[in-house]
Design a protein around this motif. Structure first.
Motif, short mmCIF file in Angstrom:
data_model
loop_
_atom_site.label_atom_id
_atom_site.label_comp_id
_atom_site.label_asym_id
_atom_site.label_seq_id
_atom_site.Cartn_x
_atom_site.Cartn_y
_atom_site.Cartn_z
N UNK A 376 43.52 31.29 43.06
CA UNK A 376 44.22 30.57 41.95
C UNK A 376 43.37 30.27 40.64
N UNK A 377 42.08 30.13 40.52
CA UNK A 377 41.24 29.96 39.49
C UNK A 377 41.14 31.32 38.72
N UNK A 378 41.09 32.45 39.70
CA UNK A 378 40.83 33.70 38.84
C UNK A 378 42.33 34.33 38.71
N UNK A 379 43.37 33.72 39.11
CA UNK A 379 44.56 34.50 38.99
C UNK A 379 45.02 34.82 37.74
N UNK A 380 44.81 33.77 36.57
CA UNK A 380 45.32 34.03 35.12
C UNK A 380 44.58 35.10 34.65
N UNK A 381 43.38 35.45 34.86
CA UNK A 381 42.45 36.52 34.25
C UNK A 381 43.05 37.71 34.93
N UNK A 382 43.21 37.73 36.01
CA UNK A 382 43.73 39.03 36.59
C UNK A 382 45.08 39.09 35.92
N UNK A 383 46.06 38.29 35.79
CA UNK A 383 47.23 38.53 35.52
C UNK A 383 47.23 39.12 33.91
N UNK A 384 46.27 38.24 33.46
CA UNK A 384 46.19 38.52 31.81
C UNK A 384 45.88 39.88 31.54
N UNK A 385 44.95 40.47 32.30
CA UNK A 385 44.37 41.74 32.21
C UNK A 385 45.40 42.76 32.42
#
Length: 824
Positions: A376-385
């Motif tokens: 969950x914490x890393x999900x925004x960065x993954x989705x953003x990339x």
């Protein structure tokens, strides 16, 4: 979301209790050595003599025995649990108990770390770790040197792609994508170089090899995120290619802060990965040490993600203005779209709330040993990339397509200009040839062209019609909406939501409905703008514009093209179909079975057809009239006793604007006969009352010269389809000789050209001494009677008789004019 919000106070309370209890565990266990562990289940352990002996030995030694449940770490084949389920009261209570165990096992890991380091060493010392780190650093240094050389070579060979004043979006995107791709390739070369260095100095020691791989891979991932993603996104060194609204100082500051955050995250991730490398010491069973390592790793993940979430929240607060500016995307925030202003205002609180919830959910899931707890914490960065790369590629391809279409449009415009110049040169050559001919020969060539429509040739224009990308905004909005919806769906999947279509998940249905609504609205706007553009391009008027009905009876009306007439009707049909299909898709995503709706619509349609036969007749009659091209918008027509300019056309009727302002609505089904006065061309014939001493041949030549001069007029010359000509003597009256002149023009232009023709004839005739005859009535008196002998009553009677004769003549002339206008 409501469930999460309701659980927040309880979650915070339990989290505080868990932290306090975890703080108490080390103090209770710090008094005794921690050496004996077991992974057996309690039910199995009670029947095990070995386990009882182990307990007895622990009591004699005064040590503590910690029983590790199999659920202490991720288990293969464990059932998936949605992220939100981790915040249930039962899960929180289990998480509190598991957190105590994780803290205790982490202390055990720290206690056994020196022994594990020595046990993993081939020589009984911890020197192997320093050697592995030195090898990894040496490989990365060599890889960085290769990375610099590759990027320097590319900078020298591809410098022509960079322009400091770049304004074309496709070239901006192309440069950014090329630079990102080249940096990704350079990072891959750096990784391969570091691995080759590790292979060269490989001693066959597995822990060293794993440590080197963890360090190298973690750094390469950090370098990819830093250089490939954020360096090209913020573009601090190339403001001309920056795709977001940021100043140079803000872009550099944002990049530096994100680089620091990424470096901290990389260190945390590397340490968490390295925890599982060490083998258990010899005095501890393998299964027990694996469980301890997993608990230590999960606790390290929890603390590391807390640090990363705190740093991301701090960045969002510090750069809240820059974040709002990127979302607004305009210099004046008030001119930004309403949704952009709403998102800009809600971005910061939503980010903070998301980070808090994401860390809490991740912590609970890691504490319970559920898989994917750190996502969950890393999900925004993954989705953003993923989203930013997908959008960049799609936008680049879209720009390339429309740039090629614009170039093709410019080529067509240039070819059209060349054709106009050739036609102009041919027309000029024809005029020169005609001017060299004898006047009698020219008259002979012009005989018999009474109904010949001459195509006027205008001087070629140097201006080109700009290209109008009508559907570009639609494709841009569709791409953005699709990427947004897909990213939101992937973010939900990373949170553990099953968005399978079999069960009709509410989140999936909401995302599908959002995508359909955005695409439908964008398509409607694109179609509406394209139709308006084509109508104006065809010389037509929009429905909201007031048309000019004309100057009087017999107004010809200025006809619009057939396409400009049909496009508003096509717009209504497209909007209706779009609304129907959009509604059906939305209902289908809401779980409504649309099949019976179609069947019911068919039955209702049959019933309406029987009950609304007049409406059906009007619609079908209008369709046939429009297919036959009987009339167009802007034309002056007569239907029965009603006449006027066609102002608006709908599915069942049309409106006529009379020249006095009245609007008549005529259903298509009531049309039995229709007269169109505005189709193709009109022939204007103007009578001239001249005196009997006028030279008819001289008048013919003067009229011909006037016609030639009017053709050259820059204002009205292009309105003549045939030049002004003399038809000779048309009639002879008592007081005048009637000579008629004619010219051909387009419907709607005859009144403008008529004014110009009358003014030119009056001017030339006045200069040449040709007099216009006035209406006269000759009164003959009886033989021998003189006018001065008439009484006053006799003179008044004669004047009244003359007045009656003049009125009758004017009435006959007016009727003749109406008849001629109706025949035009």
């Amino acid at each position: 979301m409501a469930r999460l919000m309701r659980a927040c106070p309880r979650l915070l309370a339990l989290a505080v209790m868990a932290v306090l209890s975890a703080a108490l565990v080390p103090s209770a266990q710090a008094q005794v050595p921690l050496k004996i562990l077991t992974q057996a289940k309690p039910a199995e352990a009670q029947g095990s003599s070995g386990f009882e002996a182990l307990l007895q030995q622990a009591e004699r030694d005064g040590s503590t025995v910690i029983i590790m449940q199999p659920g202490g770490g991720p288990q293969a084949g464990a059932p998936e649990m949605p992220m939100a389920m981790a915040l249930s009261s039962e899960s929180l209570l289990k998480a509190r108990e598991s957190l105590k165990r994780m803290v205790a096992n982490s202390l055990i890991y720290v206690d056994y770390l020196p022994e594990a380091l020595k046990g993993a060493s081939p020589d009984g010392t911890a020197l192997w770790l320093l050697i592995a780190l030195a090898t990894a650093v040496g490989g990365l240094v060599a890889g960085r040197l290769v990375f610099w050389q590759v990027t320097r070579w590319a900078r020298g060979h591809f410098s022509h792609l960079y322009r400091e004043d770049e304004t074309v979006l496709s070239r901006k995107l192309g440069y950014i994508l090329f630079r990102a791709g080249w940096m990704l390739l350079s990072a891959g070369i750096m990784f391969v170089t570091a691995v080759l260095v590790a292979i060269i100095f490989d001693s066959g020691h597995k822990p060293s090899r794993d440590t080197i791989f963890v360090v190298v891979s973690t750094y390469v991932v950090y370098r990819i995120l830093r250089s490939v993603i954020f360096w090209n996104f913020f573009a601090p060194n190339s403001p001309a290619h920056r795709l977001v609204r940021l100043s140079n100082e803000a872009a550099q500051r944002l990049f530096n802060h994100w680089a620091v955050m990424l470096s901290v995250g990389a260190i945390v991730l590397g340490l968490c990965r390295w925890i599982l490398i060490l083998n258990p010491p010899g005095s501890v069973t393998d299964m027990s040490m694996v469980a301890v390592n997993l608990d230590a790793q999960n606790l390290a993940f929890i603390l590391g993600m807390l640090l990363c979430a705190g740093m991301m929240g701090t960045l969002a607060i510090v750069h809240r203005r820059e974040l709002a500016g990127v979302i607004l995307g305009a210099d004046d925030p008030q001119k930004a779209p309403f949704l952009n202003r709403v998102f800009a205002a809600a971005a910061l609180p939503l980010t903070i709330v998301y980070l808090i919830l994401a860390w809490l959910v991740s912590s609970v899931r890691l504490t319970l040993g559920l898989p994917g707890g750190y996502v969950p914490v890393l999900a925004p960065i993954i989705v953003f990339v993923a989203g930013i790369f997908a959008y960049a590629i799609a936008a680049y391809l879209l720009e390339i397509v429309y740039e090629r279409r614009a170039a093709s449009h410019r080529r067509r415009q240039l070819l059209k200009q060349q054709a106009e110049r050739r036609a102009w040169r041919r027309a000029q050559a024809s005029k020169e040839l005609m001017s060299e001919m004898n006047e009698d020969v020219r008259d002979m060539l012009e005989d018999g062209d009474e109904m010949t429509v001459m195509a006027p040739v205008q001087a070629p224009s140097t201006q080109t019609r700009p290209y109008f990308p009508a559907f570009k905004v639609f494709f841009q909005n569709t791409i953005q909406a699709t990427i947004l919806v897909v990213c939101a769906g992937e973010l939900a999947r990373l949170w553990g939501l099953d968005l399978g279509r079999e069960g009709g998940h509410p989140v999936a249905a909401a995302l599908d409905i959002l995508l359909v609504v955005i695409v439908a609205i964008s398509f409607y706007r694109a179609v509406n703008g394209f139709i308006d553009y084509k109508i104006l391009e065809e010389g037509g008027t929009l429905d909201g514009q007031v048309s000019s009905p004309g100057e009087g009876e017999g107004e010809g009306g200025k006809s619009q093209s057939r396409l400009a007439t049909l496009l508003p009707i096509f717009r209504n049909v497209i909007v209706s179909l779009l609304a129907v299909f959009g509604t059906m898709v939305v209902l289908a995503n809401l779980g409504v079975d649309v099949g019976p709706l179609f069947a019911g619509a068919g039955v209702i349609g049959i019933a309406v057809g029987f009950g609304a036969q007049t409406l059906i007749r009007d619609i079908f009659s209008g369709a046939f009239f429009l297919v036959d091209d009987a009339f167009r918008k802007g034309e002056y027509i007569e239907v029965g006793s009603v006449k006027g300019v066609v102002e608006k056309i709908s599915m069942r009727s049309f409106q006529l604007r009379h020249h006095l302002g009245a609007v008549h609505t005529v259903p298509f089904g009531e049309i039995t006969q229709l007269t169109n006065y505005s189709r193709d061309w009109v022939m204007m014939k103007l009578p001239l009352r001249l005196t009997y001493d006028t030279d008819v041949e001289k008048v013919r030549k003067l009229v011909k010269k006037i016609g030639a001069r009017l053709l050259e007029d820059p204002v009205v010359g292009h309105l003549f389809l045939q030049p002004l000509k003399s038809q000779g003597v048309y009639a002879m009256e008592d007081s005048a000789m009637i000579i008629r002149v004619k010219f051909m023009t387009r419907p709607g232009d005859q009144f403008v050209t008529r004014k110009v023709v009358y003014a030119a004839i009056r001017e030339v005739f006045s200069m040449e001494g040709i007099r216009f005859a006035h209406r006269e009535v000759t009164v003959r008196l009886a033989d021998g009677q003189k006018s001065e002998e008439l009484t006053r009553e006799q003179k008044e009677a004669i004047t009244g008789s003359v007045r009656a004769v003049i009125d009758d003549a004017q009435a006959l002339a007016a009727d003749a004019g109406k008849t001629v206008a109706g025949a035009l």
